[in-house]
Design a protein around this motif. Structure first.
Motif, PDB file in Angstrom:
ATOM      1  N   GLU A 172     -14.612   2.766  -7.602  1.00 13.94           N
ATOM      2  CA  GLU A 172     -15.066   1.379  -7.556  1.00 13.94           C
ATOM      3  C   GLU A 172     -13.869   0.434  -7.635  1.00 13.94           C
ATOM      4  O   GLU A 172     -12.753   0.843  -7.953  1.00 13.94           O
ATOM      5  N   ARG A 173     -14.144  -0.832  -7.358  1.00 12.31           N
ATOM      6  CA  ARG A 173     -13.095  -1.844  -7.401  1.00 12.31           C
ATOM      7  C   ARG A 173     -12.775  -2.255  -8.840  1.00 12.31           C
ATOM      8  O   ARG A 173     -13.567  -2.022  -9.748  1.00 12.31           O
ATOM      9  N   PHE A 174     -11.624  -2.897  -9.004  1.00 10.80           N
ATOM     10  CA  PHE A 174     -11.119  -3.266 -10.331  1.00 10.80           C
ATOM     11  C   PHE A 174     -11.019  -4.783 -10.485  1.00 10.80           C
ATOM     12  O   PHE A 174     -10.815  -5.516  -9.508  1.00 10.80           O
ATOM     13  N   ASP A 175     -11.140  -5.244 -11.752  1.00 10.79           N
ATOM     14  CA  ASP A 175     -10.932  -6.670 -12.028  1.00 10.79           C
ATOM     15  C   ASP A 175      -9.495  -7.085 -11.714  1.00 10.79           C
ATOM     16  O   ASP A 175      -9.260  -8.160 -11.162  1.00 10.79           O
ATOM     17  N   VAL A 176      -8.559  -6.233 -12.106  1.00  8.38           N
ATOM     18  CA  VAL A 176      -7.132  -6.536 -11.948  1.00  8.38           C
ATOM     19  C   VAL A 176      -6.431  -5.335 -11.318  1.00  8.38           C
ATOM     20  O   VAL A 176      -6.645  -4.195 -11.729  1.00  8.38           O
ATOM     21  N   VAL A 177      -5.604  -5.622 -10.323  1.00  5.01           N
ATOM     22  CA  VAL A 177      -4.769  -4.573  -9.726  1.00  5.01           C
ATOM     23  C   VAL A 177      -3.316  -5.028  -9.814  1.00  5.01           C
ATOM     24  O   VAL A 177      -2.964  -6.112  -9.324  1.00  5.01           O
ATOM     25  N   ILE A 178      -2.494  -4.215 -10.455  1.00  6.66           N
ATOM     26  CA  ILE A 178      -1.054  -4.491 -10.550  1.00  6.66           C
ATOM     27  C   ILE A 178      -0.358  -3.643  -9.496  1.00  6.66           C
ATOM     28  O   ILE A 178      -0.554  -2.419  -9.434  1.00  6.66           O
ATOM     29  N   THR A 179       0.449  -4.272  -8.657  1.00  9.29           N
ATOM     30  CA  THR A 179       1.138  -3.542  -7.601  1.00  9.29           C
ATOM     31  C   THR A 179       2.602  -3.930  -7.533  1.00  9.29           C
ATOM     32  O   THR A 179       2.982  -5.048  -7.904  1.00  9.29           O
ATOM     33  N   SER A 180       3.405  -3.015  -7.071  1.00 12.90           N
ATOM     34  CA  SER A 180       4.773  -3.346  -6.698  1.00 12.90           C
ATOM     35  C   SER A 180       4.797  -3.553  -5.188  1.00 12.90           C
ATOM     36  O   SER A 180       3.753  -3.487  -4.524  1.00 12.90           O
ATOM     37  N   ASN A 181       5.974  -3.799  -4.638  1.00  8.68           N
ATOM     38  CA  ASN A 181       6.106  -3.760  -3.178  1.00  8.68           C
ATOM     39  C   ASN A 181       7.082  -2.651  -2.789  1.00  8.68           C
ATOM     40  O   ASN A 181       7.879  -2.785  -1.869  1.00  8.68           O
ATOM     41  N   SER A 182       7.003  -1.555  -3.544  1.00  7.74           N
ATOM     42  CA  SER A 182       7.776  -0.340  -3.293  1.00  7.74           C
ATOM     43  C   SER A 182       9.259  -0.462  -3.599  1.00  7.74           C
ATOM     44  O   SER A 182      10.033   0.418  -3.241  1.00  7.74           O
ATOM     45  N   GLY A 183       9.663  -1.546  -4.260  1.00  8.81           N
ATOM     46  CA  GLY A 183      11.069  -1.685  -4.596  1.00  8.81           C
ATOM     47  C   GLY A 183      11.937  -1.962  -3.387  1.00  8.81           C
ATOM     48  O   GLY A 183      11.460  -2.195  -2.279  1.00  8.81           O
ATOM     49  N   TYR A 184      13.251  -1.960  -3.618  1.00  8.16           N
ATOM     50  CA  TYR A 184      14.209  -2.230  -2.543  1.00  8.16           C
ATOM     51  C   TYR A 184      14.179  -1.075  -1.531  1.00  8.16           C
ATOM     52  O   TYR A 184      14.072   0.075  -1.919  1.00  8.16           O
ATOM     53  N   PRO A 185      14.237  -1.329  -0.207  1.00  7.02           N
ATOM     54  CA  PRO A 185      14.500  -2.623   0.416  1.00  7.02           C
ATOM     55  C   PRO A 185      13.252  -3.427   0.769  1.00  7.02           C
ATOM     56  O   PRO A 185      13.353  -4.546   1.243  1.00  7.02           O
ATOM     57  N   LEU A 186      12.046  -2.857   0.541  1.00 10.86           N
ATOM     58  CA  LEU A 186      10.851  -3.535   1.030  1.00 10.86           C
ATOM     59  C   LEU A 186      10.525  -4.796   0.241  1.00 10.86           C
ATOM     60  O   LEU A 186       9.873  -5.698   0.763  1.00 10.86           O
ATOM     61  N   ASP A 187      10.969  -4.901  -1.013  1.00  6.31           N
ATOM     62  CA  ASP A 187      10.597  -6.088  -1.799  1.00  6.31           C
ATOM     63  C   ASP A 187      11.694  -7.157  -1.801  1.00  6.31           C
ATOM     64  O   ASP A 187      11.823  -7.930  -2.742  1.00  6.31           O
ATOM     65  N   GLN A 188      12.455  -7.243  -0.705  1.00  6.50           N
ATOM     66  CA  GLN A 188      13.552  -8.211  -0.634  1.00  6.50           C
ATOM     67  C   GLN A 188      13.083  -9.656  -0.533  1.00  6.50           C
ATOM     68  O   GLN A 188      13.827 -10.571  -0.865  1.00  6.50           O
ATOM     69  N   ASN A 189      11.857  -9.877  -0.028  1.00  4.60           N
ATOM     70  CA  ASN A 189      11.386 -11.258   0.100  1.00  4.60           C
ATOM     71  C   ASN A 189       9.869 -11.324  -0.035  1.00  4.60           C
ATOM     72  O   ASN A 189       9.178 -10.299   0.009  1.00  4.60           O
ATOM     73  N   LEU A 190       9.373 -12.543  -0.201  1.00  4.26           N
ATOM     74  CA  LEU A 190       7.939 -12.742  -0.412  1.00  4.26           C
ATOM     75  C   LEU A 190       7.142 -12.392   0.837  1.00  4.26           C
ATOM     76  O   LEU A 190       6.022 -11.893   0.751  1.00  4.26           O
ATOM     77  N   TYR A 191       7.717 -12.661   1.995  1.00  4.94           N
ATOM     78  CA  TYR A 191       7.085 -12.315   3.276  1.00  4.94           C
ATOM     79  C   TYR A 191       6.708 -10.840   3.295  1.00  4.94           C
ATOM     80  O   TYR A 191       5.575 -10.476   3.615  1.00  4.94           O
ATOM     81  N   GLN A 192       7.662  -9.972   2.930  1.00  5.56           N
ATOM     82  CA  GLN A 192       7.385  -8.541   2.934  1.00  5.56           C
ATOM     83  C   GLN A 192       6.422  -8.146   1.819  1.00  5.56           C
ATOM     84  O   GLN A 192       5.661  -7.183   1.942  1.00  5.56           O
ATOM     85  N   ALA A 193       6.435  -8.907   0.711  1.00  6.46           N
ATOM     86  CA  ALA A 193       5.596  -8.561  -0.435  1.00  6.46           C
ATOM     87  C   ALA A 193       4.101  -8.659  -0.139  1.00  6.46           C
ATOM     88  O   ALA A 193       3.280  -8.134  -0.900  1.00  6.46           O
TER      89      ALA A 193
END
Length: 423
Positions: free
Chosen positions: A270-291
């Protein structure tokens, strides 16, 4: 309990409730002999003779790589390809950086991506989607545009594309034909590939290759001027190679996608109230666009009216190039932005990323932990936080002490889906 998120180059440790559900693939060990596995794949590819039997010593060879926003281990793959083709003079190679619509890489970045030896020996160019003189017309797409590809790629005698395969938030999976389209396509072609109708199609989603219009278009474009050979890999969270897929573009990529489906698509009840996620770290989380990719993965399992907490370092800012930030400022709410983009008269570079983001924001709130200023995060209609722990604790006032929480430490390297809903 503690959870460790992929964040930047160092990671991020957070405190989550003991009842939180950690969602990530089963741990995969890196290959014991990465070079041996890649060399074996080059010599026994899917659907083709060995690579070195396909290439002549007189051939001009173009090798397309993914840009710095992708963790493809080209510092390993490219030297191993060059070694396999050592009978071809180095002056006959060109490495094309498949920037798509992204910015150029600097020499220093190429050294990080490919190693100084390759940078010193082999000619490397950035693809420029806006520069018509650097493109060649190869056909007309049934999706309603002319097809332009990088001129040096088209004119090469032998064409190789590298990449890595992971679930993709609108193309189903990355790698394979996406290295060419949109990686080295012209802006006119890319704008059609990313238009509101294509991005908004419900089949344009994580892990889906069946009648996905983006995969259909990228396949069509690749057939107009195909790479003669594909080398793709899969990676674990330490960015070590876990499997190698080489050979004929579509056959080898299909095998890779099946492998990734088995290892990264994770069902939840089932779905959750809150989901905490990363953007896989560097290099994928270099900017908000990629996030937006990490947010989109969390969107798959967050309740309507729920909250996504995204931890993405954003060392490269918003970024400053393109129209992403400008589009976000054109309307005061995500719903109004989405309506604006869905108007057939609207057509602006980078609209696809804002469209995906707005769809998520209409469904759920987004809190961002990053190095961005509060002003920049709020301008994107998200809530900044300087502590994931504090943000999570604060949400108990909204959802109660029994709020359900999911954590995606590897971000979009894991794609959860709710059983009974479309995966």
């Amino acid at each position: 309990m503690r959870a460790e998120l992929l964040y930047g180059k160092s990671g991020l440790s957070i405190e989550v409730p003991d009842h939180a559900v950690i969602i990530e693939p089963a741990a995969q060990a890196g290959l014991a002999d990465e070079k041996g596995a890649v060399t074996e794949a080059l010599r026994r590819p899917e659907g083709l003779p060995p690579l070195r039997e396909l290439v002549r010593p007189t051939d001009r060879i173009a090798i397309v790589i993914s840009d710095i926003t992708r963790p493809t281990p080209n510092e390993k793959l490219i030297p191993w390809i060059l070694e396999e083709l050592s009978f071809v003079p180095e002056a006959q190679f060109v490495i094309i950086n498949g920037t798509g619509t992204h910015r150029d890489q600097t020499r220093e970045e190429f050294v990080r991506m490919l190693g100084e030896d390759v940078v010193n020996r082999i000619r490397i160019i950035n693809h420029h989607c806006h520069e018509k003189e650097e493109l060649t017309h190869v056909g007309t797409s049934s999706f309603g545009c002319e097809v332009w590809l990088n001129k040096e790629y088209v004119e090469a005698d032998f064409r190789i594309v590298t990449g890595f395969i992971e679930p993709h938030f609108f193309a189903g999976f990355s790698g394979g034909p996406k290295g060419i389209m949109p990686g080295i396509a012209g802006i006119e072609t890319i704008m059609t590939f990313h238009n509101a109708r294509m991005i908004g199609d419900p089949r344009s989603t994580w892990g889906n290759m069946v009648q996905n219009p983006l995969q259909e278009m990228t396949s069509e474009v690749n057939r107009m001027c195909p790479p003669h050979f594909m080398l793709n890999v899969t990676l674990n969270k330490e960015k070590a190679i876990t499997a190698v897929f080489a050979g004929e573009l579509f056959a080898a990529h299909a095998i890779g996608c099946a492998y990734v489906t088995e290892h990264t698509m994770v069902p939840v009840k089932e779905r959750f109230d809150v989901v905490i996620t990363s953007n896989s770290g560097y290099p994928l989380d270099q900017n908000l666009y990629q996030a937006v990719k990490g947010m989109s993965a969390a969107h798959k399992i967050v309740k309507q009216g729920g909250t996504i907490i995204c931890a993405a370092e954003c060392s490269d800012g918003i970024p400053s190039h393109g129209n992403y930030a400008d589009i976000l400022r054109m309307r005061p709410t995500p719903r109004e932005i989405l309506d604006m983009i869905n108007d057939p008269k609207f057509r602006l570079f980078d609209q696809w990323q804002v469209q995906k983001q707005a769809v998520i924001q209409v469904w759920a709130d987004i809190i961002v932990y990053s190095t961005l200023s509060e002003e920049d995060v709020r301008a994107a209609m998200m809530t900044p936080t300087d502590s994931v722990d504090a943000a999570l604790q604060g949400l108990t006032a909204k959802y109660g002490q029994e709020m359900t929480v999911a954590v995606m430490p590897q971000g979009p390297l894991t794609i959860p889906f709710v059983q009974g809903e479309q995966a």
